[in-house]
Scaffold this active site. Structure first.
Site, short mmCIF file in Angstrom:
data_model
loop_
_atom_site.label_atom_id
_atom_site.label_comp_id
_atom_site.label_asym_id
_atom_site.label_seq_id
_atom_site.Cartn_x
_atom_site.Cartn_y
_atom_site.Cartn_z
CG ASP A 22 -0.27 -0.05 2.53
OD1 ASP A 22 0.66 -0.85 2.68
OD2 ASP A 22 -0.67 0.70 3.43
CD GLN A 23 4.47 1.62 4.08
OE1 GLN A 23 5.62 2.02 3.96
NE2 GLN A 23 4.09 0.87 5.09
CG HIS B 97 -3.86 -0.98 5.36
ND1 HIS B 97 -3.81 0.20 6.04
CD2 HIS B 97 -4.07 -1.94 6.29
CE1 HIS B 97 -4.01 -0.03 7.33
NE2 HIS B 97 -4.15 -1.32 7.51
#
Length: 120
Positions: A5-6, A28
């Site tokens: 997700d980052q 996420h």
């Protein structure tokens, strides 16, 4: 799993198409895709491939001014400025500025200095 997700924000901001292969999509990641697409004119595509999913994104091509210009590609960086010296007492430092180990370094000696022997 813990970074997928980052990565999406960088994919959304990048120039061109970015791809990353992940295992199971986390909540996420799904939320990050929805958020990025609602805030930016980017488009994510999910392509299941067996036990993995390939996440593709056509990014918005954000760049800082001058970062990818021809001038920036040929520019050389100036050497860093010299470090100013201070007049403080550095007698407690040795080995190139590394502080001495405290007497109880490493948990040995029960605070009595090196060797842990009994004081007089």
């Amino acid at each position: 799993q813990f970074v997928q997700d980052q990565l999406l924000i960088f994919m959304a901001l990048a120039d061109g198409t970015s791809e990353v292969r992940v295992g199971d999509l986390t909540d996420h990641t799904k939320l990050a895709i929805q958020t990025a697409e609602s805030l930016l004119p980017c488009k994510f595509t999910l392509k299941p491939e067996g036990a993995t999913t390939v996440i593709s994104c056509e990014g918005v091509g954000l760049t800082a001014p001058g970062c990818f210009s021809e001038e920036a590609k040929t520019r050389t960086l100036a050497p860093p400025p010299a470090v100013a010296t201070t007049s403080q007492d550095d007698s407690h430092l040795d080995n190139g500025g590394a502080p001495h180990d405290p007497p109880n370094a490493g948990g040995k000696g029960k605070g009595r200095g090196k060797g842990g022997g009994k004081g007089k």
